[in-house]
Write a protein that holds these residues in place. Structure first.
Motif, PDB file in Angstrom:
ATOM      1  N   GLN A  64      33.671  53.432  48.164  1.00  0.00           N
ATOM      2  CA  GLN A  64      32.755  52.447  48.753  1.00  0.00           C
ATOM      3  C   GLN A  64      33.465  51.581  49.800  1.00  0.00           C
ATOM      4  OE1 GLN A  64      31.335  50.301  45.352  1.00  0.00           O
ATOM      5  NE2 GLN A  64      30.166  52.029  44.548  1.00  0.00           N
ATOM      6  N   LEU A  65      34.652  51.088  49.432  1.00  0.00           N
ATOM      7  CA  LEU A  65      35.385  50.214  50.350  1.00  0.00           C
ATOM      8  C   LEU A  65      35.870  50.966  51.585  1.00  0.00           C
ATOM      9  CD1 LEU A  65      37.426  48.023  47.840  1.00  0.00           C
ATOM     10  CD2 LEU A  65      35.703  47.223  49.465  1.00  0.00           C
ATOM     11  N   PHE A  66      36.244  52.222  51.403  1.00  0.00           N
ATOM     12  CA  PHE A  66      36.675  52.992  52.571  1.00  0.00           C
ATOM     13  C   PHE A  66      35.512  53.125  53.558  1.00  0.00           C
ATOM     14  CE2 PHE A  66      37.669  56.428  55.340  1.00  0.00           C
ATOM     15  CZ  PHE A  66      39.043  56.362  55.498  1.00  0.00           C
ATOM     16  N   ARG A  67      34.329  53.429  53.041  1.00  0.00           N
ATOM     17  CA  ARG A  67      33.162  53.589  53.920  1.00  0.00           C
ATOM     18  C   ARG A  67      32.849  52.294  54.662  1.00  0.00           C
ATOM     19  NH1 ARG A  67      29.821  57.024  49.398  1.00  0.00           N
ATOM     20  NH2 ARG A  67      30.563  59.097  50.023  1.00  0.00           N
ATOM     21  N   MET A  68      33.062  51.167  53.991  1.00  0.00           N
ATOM     22  CA  MET A  68      32.759  49.873  54.611  1.00  0.00           C
ATOM     23  C   MET A  68      33.807  49.456  55.640  1.00  0.00           C
ATOM     24  SD  MET A  68      31.637  47.801  51.152  1.00  0.00           S
ATOM     25  CE  MET A  68      31.944  46.224  51.946  1.00  0.00           C
ATOM     26  N   LEU A  69      35.082  49.694  55.320  1.00  0.00           N
ATOM     27  CA  LEU A  69      36.162  49.083  56.103  1.00  0.00           C
ATOM     28  C   LEU A  69      36.963  50.056  56.956  1.00  0.00           C
ATOM     29  CD1 LEU A  69      37.446  46.704  53.286  1.00  0.00           C
ATOM     30  CD2 LEU A  69      36.044  46.093  55.244  1.00  0.00           C
ATOM     31  N   ARG A  70      36.907  51.356  56.635  1.00  0.00           N
ATOM     32  CA  ARG A  70      37.668  52.371  57.377  1.00  0.00           C
ATOM     33  C   ARG A  70      39.130  51.962  57.588  1.00  0.00           C
ATOM     34  NH1 ARG A  70      33.531  54.970  60.420  1.00  0.00           N
ATOM     35  NH2 ARG A  70      31.632  54.782  59.194  1.00  0.00           N
ATOM     36  N   PRO A  71      39.893  51.746  56.526  1.00  0.00           N
ATOM     37  CA  PRO A  71      41.297  51.359  56.689  1.00  0.00           C
ATOM     38  C   PRO A  71      42.097  52.454  57.382  1.00  0.00           C
ATOM     39  CG  PRO A  71      40.843  51.994  54.419  1.00  0.00           C
ATOM     40  CD  PRO A  71      39.525  51.920  55.111  1.00  0.00           C
ATOM     41  N   ASP A  72      43.190  52.057  58.016  1.00  0.00           N
ATOM     42  CA  ASP A  72      44.055  53.032  58.683  1.00  0.00           C
ATOM     43  C   ASP A  72      44.828  53.871  57.683  1.00  0.00           C
ATOM     44  OD1 ASP A  72      43.483  52.040  61.358  1.00  0.00           O
ATOM     45  OD2 ASP A  72      44.665  50.282  60.791  1.00  0.00           O
ATOM     46  N   VAL A  73      45.249  53.241  56.595  1.00  0.00           N
ATOM     47  CA  VAL A  73      46.014  53.929  55.552  1.00  0.00           C
ATOM     48  C   VAL A  73      45.478  53.501  54.192  1.00  0.00           C
ATOM     49  CG1 VAL A  73      48.288  54.217  54.467  1.00  0.00           C
ATOM     50  CG2 VAL A  73      48.113  54.066  56.960  1.00  0.00           C
ATOM     51  N   THR A  74      45.292  54.472  53.295  1.00  0.00           N
ATOM     52  CA  THR A  74      44.867  54.186  51.925  1.00  0.00           C
ATOM     53  C   THR A  74      45.936  54.661  50.960  1.00  0.00           C
ATOM     54  OG1 THR A  74      42.518  54.409  52.481  1.00  0.00           O
ATOM     55  CG2 THR A  74      43.116  54.648  50.162  1.00  0.00           C
ATOM     56  N   LEU A  75      46.299  53.796  50.017  1.00  0.00           N
ATOM     57  CA  LEU A  75      47.242  54.155  48.949  1.00  0.00           C
ATOM     58  C   LEU A  75      46.416  54.380  47.693  1.00  0.00           C
ATOM     59  CD1 LEU A  75      49.902  51.370  49.653  1.00  0.00           C
ATOM     60  CD2 LEU A  75      49.857  53.715  50.539  1.00  0.00           C
ATOM     61  N   MET A  76      46.428  55.601  47.168  1.00  0.00           N
ATOM     62  CA  MET A  76      45.497  56.000  46.119  1.00  0.00           C
ATOM     63  C   MET A  76      46.218  56.460  44.854  1.00  0.00           C
ATOM     64  SD  MET A  76      42.037  56.665  45.790  1.00  0.00           S
ATOM     65  CE  MET A  76      41.436  57.176  47.407  1.00  0.00           C
ATOM     66  N   ASP A  77      45.957  55.761  43.752  1.00  0.00           N
ATOM     67  CA  ASP A  77      46.480  56.206  42.463  1.00  0.00           C
ATOM     68  C   ASP A  77      45.731  57.475  42.054  1.00  0.00           C
ATOM     69  OD1 ASP A  77      47.844  56.244  40.053  1.00  0.00           O
ATOM     70  OD2 ASP A  77      46.465  54.855  39.074  1.00  0.00           O
ATOM     71  N   LEU A  78      46.412  58.344  41.315  1.00  0.00           N
ATOM     72  CA  LEU A  78      45.765  59.589  40.885  1.00  0.00           C
ATOM     73  C   LEU A  78      44.925  59.401  39.635  1.00  0.00           C
ATOM     74  CD1 LEU A  78      48.439  62.361  41.502  1.00  0.00           C
ATOM     75  CD2 LEU A  78      46.338  61.929  42.768  1.00  0.00           C
ATOM     76  N   GLN A  79      45.348  58.495  38.751  1.00  0.00           N
ATOM     77  CA  GLN A  79      44.634  58.317  37.486  1.00  0.00           C
ATOM     78  C   GLN A  79      43.909  56.987  37.485  1.00  0.00           C
ATOM     79  OE1 GLN A  79      48.401  59.353  35.169  1.00  0.00           O
ATOM     80  NE2 GLN A  79      46.839  60.283  33.885  1.00  0.00           N
ATOM     81  N   MET A  80      42.588  57.059  37.698  1.00  0.00           N
ATOM     82  CA  MET A  80      41.765  55.852  37.708  1.00  0.00           C
ATOM     83  C   MET A  80      40.457  56.125  36.978  1.00  0.00           C
ATOM     84  SD  MET A  80      42.162  54.278  41.569  1.00  0.00           S
ATOM     85  CE  MET A  80      41.669  55.801  42.390  1.00  0.00           C
TER      86      MET A  80
END
Length: 215
Positions: free
Chosen positions: A52-68
């Motif tokens: 949801q936040l990516f769609r709203m803000l389009r960050p340049d870089v996302t740091l994503m945990d694998l287990q959420m």
């Protein structure tokens, strides 16, 4: 869900972090706070929020945990990249050579960051990924390449290994899966060969470390 709606200055790298552990998010935020060329624009506590936040803000870089919770990192990467194929995402993981990390890279992740190495590599990784470069530490790349050359466990082998991890003897596993003990022994030989394990306990340990099974 924490969002920072600040107008980004030119050439500032806008970053989002998605991880369900507040201490990790706070640690990353503290490191980024002192960097004039990097701005933390959002924090997500699960995979759904990350999408949801990516769609709203389009960050340049996302740091994503694998287990959420709700949506894991791989599913979130797939969801984001299906709409935004140019998305630059780095995975955060605990284990080297994690099978899920390999799946995330195959899903389109740009980078691989061990949580234990964040202090040393975080800023370098963010700047490299923002510039369109991949960031995979050399020793991790070697392990991932080694995995590419390994034959994957079959669904049945994973099922057998999961039973072994729960402490069940061959006879009980055979009864539960409605197959013979000899077949179970054959699966275990195959599993140990594929994982390079010395015995069934070692196979379970390696499988847990690589994210093949969960206990």
């Amino acid at each position: 869900m924490e969002e920072v709606s600040v107008e980004s200055e030119k050439n500032v790298i806008r970053v989002m972090v998605a991880d369900d552990h507040p201490l990790l998010r706070e640690g990353i935020a503290a490191v980024l706070e002192s960097q004039p060329d990097i701005e933390l624009v959002a924090q997500a506590t699960n995979g759904c929020e990350a999408v949801q936040l990516f769609r709203m803000l389009r960050p340049d870089v996302t740091l994503m945990d694998l287990q959420m919770p709700l949506l894991d990192g791989i599913q979130a990467i797939q969801a984001i990249r299906s709409d935004f194929p140019e998305a630059r995402i780095a995975i955060l993981t605990t284990y080297r050579g994690d099978v899920r990390a390999m799946q995330a890279i195959q899903a389109g992740a740009f980078g691989y960051l061990l949580k234990s190495s964040l202090r040393k590599e975080l800023l370098e990784a963010i700047r490299a990924i923002a510039a369109g470069k991949r960031h995979v530490p050399m020793e991790i790349a070697s392990e991932l390449l080694g995995q590419l050359g390994q034959e994957s466990l079959t669904p049945r082998e994973i099922q057998v290994l999961q039973c072994v991890a729960m402490g069940r003897p061959n006879k009980q596993i055979a009864q539960e899966l409605a197959i013979s003990e000899d077949t179970i022994k054959g699966h275990l030989r195959s599993i140990m060969d594929k994982l390079g394990a010395n015995n069934r306990t070692h196979a379970v340990t390696l499988a847990i470390q690589r994210g093949i099974i969960v206990v």
